[in-house]
Design a protein around this motif. Structure first.
Motif, PDB file in Angstrom:
ATOM      1  N   ALA A   1       0.837  -1.202   0.000  1.00 43.39           N
ATOM      2  CA  ALA A   1       0.000   0.000   0.000  1.00 43.39           C
ATOM      3  C   ALA A   1       0.872   1.251   0.000  1.00 43.39           C
ATOM      4  O   ALA A   1       2.106   1.174   0.085  1.00 43.39           O
ATOM      5  CB  ALA A   1      -0.904  -0.003   1.239  1.00 43.39           C
ATOM      6  N   MET A   2       0.221   2.410  -0.094  1.00 44.15           N
ATOM      7  CA  MET A   2       0.915   3.695  -0.036  1.00 44.15           C
ATOM      8  C   MET A   2       0.877   4.212   1.402  1.00 44.15           C
ATOM      9  O   MET A   2      -0.213   4.363   1.967  1.00 44.15           O
ATOM     10  CB  MET A   2       0.249   4.706  -0.967  1.00 44.15           C
ATOM     11  CG  MET A   2       0.274   4.340  -2.434  1.00 44.15           C
ATOM     12  SD  MET A   2      -0.461   5.663  -3.432  1.00 44.15           S
ATOM     13  CE  MET A   2      -0.762   4.792  -4.965  1.00 44.15           C
ATOM     14  N   PRO A   3       2.019   4.504   1.994  1.00 39.48           N
ATOM     15  CA  PRO A   3       2.062   4.904   3.409  1.00 39.48           C
ATOM     16  C   PRO A   3       1.185   6.099   3.755  1.00 39.48           C
ATOM     17  O   PRO A   3       0.414   6.049   4.725  1.00 39.48           O
ATOM     18  CB  PRO A   3       3.540   5.227   3.637  1.00 39.48           C
ATOM     19  CG  PRO A   3       4.270   4.483   2.580  1.00 39.48           C
ATOM     20  CD  PRO A   3       3.355   4.421   1.406  1.00 39.48           C
ATOM     21  N   PHE A   4       1.292   7.182   2.985  1.00 40.48           N
ATOM     22  CA  PHE A   4       0.514   8.385   3.294  1.00 40.48           C
ATOM     23  C   PHE A   4      -0.978   8.098   3.240  1.00 40.48           C
ATOM     24  O   PHE A   4      -1.746   8.522   4.112  1.00 40.48           O
ATOM     25  CB  PHE A   4       0.866   9.520   2.328  1.00 40.48           C
ATOM     26  CG  PHE A   4      -0.011  10.735   2.481  1.00 40.48           C
ATOM     27  CD1 PHE A   4       0.159  11.595   3.563  1.00 40.48           C
ATOM     28  CD2 PHE A   4      -1.021  11.012   1.559  1.00 40.48           C
ATOM     29  CE1 PHE A   4      -0.656  12.713   3.722  1.00 40.48           C
ATOM     30  CE2 PHE A   4      -1.836  12.118   1.712  1.00 40.48           C
ATOM     31  CZ  PHE A   4      -1.655  12.969   2.788  1.00 40.48           C
ATOM     32  N   GLN A   5      -1.397   7.356   2.214  1.00 41.40           N
ATOM     33  CA  GLN A   5      -2.823   7.094   2.060  1.00 41.40           C
ATOM     34  C   GLN A   5      -3.344   6.177   3.170  1.00 41.40           C
ATOM     35  O   GLN A   5      -4.456   6.366   3.677  1.00 41.40           O
ATOM     36  CB  GLN A   5      -3.111   6.505   0.674  1.00 41.40           C
ATOM     37  CG  GLN A   5      -2.879   7.521  -0.433  1.00 41.40           C
ATOM     38  CD  GLN A   5      -3.522   7.131  -1.752  1.00 41.40           C
ATOM     39  OE1 GLN A   5      -4.321   6.207  -1.822  1.00 41.40           O
ATOM     40  NE2 GLN A   5      -3.185   7.853  -2.809  1.00 41.40           N
ATOM     41  N   MET A   6      -2.567   5.184   3.572  1.00 38.52           N
ATOM     42  CA  MET A   6      -2.997   4.320   4.677  1.00 38.52           C
ATOM     43  C   MET A   6      -3.096   5.122   5.975  1.00 38.52           C
ATOM     44  O   MET A   6      -4.004   4.916   6.791  1.00 38.52           O
ATOM     45  CB  MET A   6      -2.034   3.152   4.851  1.00 38.52           C
ATOM     46  CG  MET A   6      -2.211   2.026   3.852  1.00 38.52           C
ATOM     47  SD  MET A   6      -3.861   1.247   3.909  1.00 38.52           S
ATOM     48  CE  MET A   6      -4.585   1.914   2.395  1.00 38.52           C
ATOM     49  N   THR A   7      -2.151   6.052   6.166  1.00 42.20           N
ATOM     50  CA  THR A   7      -2.202   6.911   7.352  1.00 42.20           C
ATOM     51  C   THR A   7      -3.468   7.761   7.332  1.00 42.20           C
ATOM     52  O   THR A   7      -4.147   7.918   8.355  1.00 42.20           O
ATOM     53  CB  THR A   7      -0.949   7.812   7.421  1.00 42.20           C
ATOM     54  OG1 THR A   7       0.206   6.977   7.547  1.00 42.20           O
ATOM     55  CG2 THR A   7      -1.013   8.745   8.624  1.00 42.20           C
ATOM     56  N   GLN A   8      -3.815   8.298   6.165  1.00 44.61           N
ATOM     57  CA  GLN A   8      -5.035   9.081   6.037  1.00 44.61           C
ATOM     58  C   GLN A   8      -6.277   8.230   6.326  1.00 44.61           C
ATOM     59  O   GLN A   8      -7.193   8.662   7.023  1.00 44.61           O
ATOM     60  CB  GLN A   8      -5.147   9.666   4.618  1.00 44.61           C
ATOM     61  CG  GLN A   8      -4.221  10.830   4.344  1.00 44.61           C
ATOM     62  CD  GLN A   8      -4.642  12.077   5.097  1.00 44.61           C
ATOM     63  OE1 GLN A   8      -5.799  12.465   5.097  1.00 44.61           O
ATOM     64  NE2 GLN A   8      -3.696  12.714   5.768  1.00 44.61           N
ATOM     65  N   LEU A   9      -6.288   7.012   5.800  1.00 42.99           N
ATOM     66  CA  LEU A   9      -7.418   6.102   6.002  1.00 42.99           C
ATOM     67  C   LEU A   9      -7.634   5.829   7.493  1.00 42.99           C
ATOM     68  O   LEU A   9      -8.740   5.999   8.022  1.00 42.99           O
ATOM     69  CB  LEU A   9      -7.162   4.791   5.254  1.00 42.99           C
ATOM     70  CG  LEU A   9      -8.210   3.689   5.411  1.00 42.99           C
ATOM     71  CD1 LEU A   9      -9.495   4.064   4.680  1.00 42.99           C
ATOM     72  CD2 LEU A   9      -7.683   2.356   4.892  1.00 42.99           C
ATOM     73  N   PHE A  10      -6.570   5.434   8.182  1.00 42.13           N
ATOM     74  CA  PHE A  10      -6.666   5.135   9.615  1.00 42.13           C
ATOM     75  C   PHE A  10      -6.994   6.395  10.413  1.00 42.13           C
ATOM     76  O   PHE A  10      -7.764   6.339  11.374  1.00 42.13           O
ATOM     77  CB  PHE A  10      -5.358   4.513  10.110  1.00 42.13           C
ATOM     78  CG  PHE A  10      -5.267   3.021   9.902  1.00 42.13           C
ATOM     79  CD1 PHE A  10      -5.180   2.151  10.980  1.00 42.13           C
ATOM     80  CD2 PHE A  10      -5.264   2.476   8.625  1.00 42.13           C
ATOM     81  CE1 PHE A  10      -5.098   0.772  10.799  1.00 42.13           C
ATOM     82  CE2 PHE A  10      -5.181   1.104   8.419  1.00 42.13           C
ATOM     83  CZ  PHE A  10      -5.107   0.240   9.512  1.00 42.13           C
ATOM     84  N   THR A  11      -6.423   7.520  10.014  1.00 37.71           N
ATOM     85  CA  THR A  11      -6.672   8.785  10.718  1.00 37.71           C
ATOM     86  C   THR A  11      -8.150   9.139  10.693  1.00 37.71           C
ATOM     87  O   THR A  11      -8.742   9.467  11.729  1.00 37.71           O
ATOM     88  CB  THR A  11      -5.850   9.929  10.083  1.00 37.71           C
ATOM     89  OG1 THR A  11      -4.462   9.668  10.281  1.00 37.71           O
ATOM     90  CG2 THR A  11      -6.204  11.269  10.718  1.00 37.71           C
ATOM     91  N   HIS A  12      -8.769   9.065   9.526  1.00 41.26           N
ATOM     92  CA  HIS A  12     -10.173   9.478   9.413  1.00 41.26           C
ATOM     93  C   HIS A  12     -11.111   8.490  10.100  1.00 41.26           C
ATOM     94  O   HIS A  12     -12.108   8.893  10.706  1.00 41.26           O
ATOM     95  CB  HIS A  12     -10.552   9.668   7.947  1.00 41.26           C
ATOM     96  CG  HIS A  12      -9.988  10.934   7.369  1.00 41.26           C
ATOM     97  ND1 HIS A  12     -10.411  12.190   7.766  1.00 41.26           N
ATOM     98  CD2 HIS A  12      -9.022  11.146   6.449  1.00 41.26           C
ATOM     99  CE1 HIS A  12      -9.727  13.114   7.108  1.00 41.26           C
ATOM    100  NE2 HIS A  12      -8.886  12.508   6.306  1.00 41.26           N
ATOM    101  N   LEU A  13     -10.810   7.205  10.031  1.00 39.84           N
ATOM    102  CA  LEU A  13     -11.695   6.226  10.670  1.00 39.84           C
ATOM    103  C   LEU A  13     -11.592   6.291  12.200  1.00 39.84           C
ATOM    104  O   LEU A  13     -12.597   6.173  12.901  1.00 39.84           O
ATOM    105  CB  LEU A  13     -11.395   4.820  10.160  1.00 39.84           C
ATOM    106  CG  LEU A  13     -11.816   4.578   8.693  1.00 39.84           C
ATOM    107  CD1 LEU A  13     -11.344   3.217   8.213  1.00 39.84           C
ATOM    108  CD2 LEU A  13     -13.322   4.718   8.521  1.00 39.84           C
ATOM    109  N   ILE A  14     -10.394   6.515  12.710  1.00 34.74           N
ATOM    110  CA  ILE A  14     -10.246   6.653  14.163  1.00 34.74           C
ATOM    111  C   ILE A  14     -10.819   7.988  14.629  1.00 34.74           C
ATOM    112  O   ILE A  14     -11.475   8.069  15.672  1.00 34.74           O
ATOM    113  CB  ILE A  14      -8.771   6.482  14.573  1.00 34.74           C
ATOM    114  CG1 ILE A  14      -8.377   5.018  14.396  1.00 34.74           C
ATOM    115  CG2 ILE A  14      -8.541   6.927  16.020  1.00 34.74           C
ATOM    116  CD1 ILE A  14      -6.913   4.720  14.609  1.00 34.74           C
ATOM    117  N   SER A  15     -10.607   9.040  13.838  1.00 34.70           N
ATOM    118  CA  SER A  15     -11.178  10.352  14.162  1.00 34.70           C
ATOM    119  C   SER A  15     -12.700  10.266  14.263  1.00 34.70           C
ATOM    120  O   SER A  15     -13.321  10.859  15.147  1.00 34.70           O
ATOM    121  CB  SER A  15     -10.788  11.379  13.084  1.00 34.70           C
ATOM    122  OG  SER A  15     -11.424  12.608  13.320  1.00 34.70           O
TER     123      SER A  15
END
Length: 206
Positions: free
Chosen positions: A80-94
């Motif tokens: 996967a792409m690191p930045f995009q996975m970070t964004q995905l997890f960030t928004h779901l946890i937020s």
């Protein structure tokens, strides 16, 4: 009186500051959304446990303030792409930290499992003979009506009053776009006042 004038001015300044912060968040999320398809990052093997740990660290202050409880099982490694996975997890946890019940600490549980060939065959757009993982984000928040399970992924879709809950209405649209770019799927299920479950299906290899 001067005291009232000072208080009124202070209220105006607070409103302007809050509006400015909301606009800044909105611009940030719009830029992220618009640039996702042009992301030049290469796919690489990522340990999703590391992505999760980084995101939890970023939310450290908010988690502490809210007394939030975040639990997770071991997550897989995927391409996967690191930045995009970070964004995905960030928004779901937020999401789980934001839409919580009043006077109740947020609880978020993250788990994963490998999909069976039968499950893969029933889901649209997935390739047979490939390995897929589903990552599940489950919270105990305010939830939403079943009728909105698909609408919440539309850009600027808000189900809850801005006065009570922060957010730009773009976060889940970003999540949908990221899973699409990664040849995966995202879905949600919930009942009002009974928490929400977000299921992300991602291939092990691109």
């Amino acid at each position: 009186s001067l005291q009232n004038v000072g208080k009124e001015s202070s209220n105006y300044i607070d409103k302007i500051t809050n509006s400015s912060n909301r606009m800044k968040d909105l611009i940030h999320d719009v830029l992220v959304f618009s640039q996702l398809s042009d992301d030049t990052q290469a796919f690489q093997i990522l340990a999703l446990d590391d992505i999760l740990a980084g995101v939890i660290n970023d939310f450290g202050k908010l988690i502490q303030e809210k007394g939030a409880i975040i639990t997770s099982a071991e997550l897989p490694e995927i391409e996967a792409m690191p930045f995009q996975m970070t964004q995905l997890f960030t928004h779901l946890i937020s999401n789980g930290l934001t839409f919580n019940k009043k006077n109740t600490p947020p609880e978020i549980d993250i788990s994963s499992r490998k999909l069976s060939p039968e499950e893969i065959s029933l889901l649209p757009g997935l390739k047979q003979n490939s390995i897929y993982h589903t990552i599940v984000f489950k919270d105990k928040g305010i939830g939403f009506s079943t009728e909105y399970a698909e609408k919440i992924f539309a850009i600027f879709q808000r189900l809850h009053n801005r006065e009570h809950f922060e957010g730009t209405g773009i976060g889940l649209a970003i999540c949908r776009k990221i899973t699409t770019i990664h040849n995966g799927l995202i879905s949600a299920s919930s009942e009002e006042n009974n928490g929400a479950v977000f299921s992300v299906v991602l291939p092990a290899k691109q």
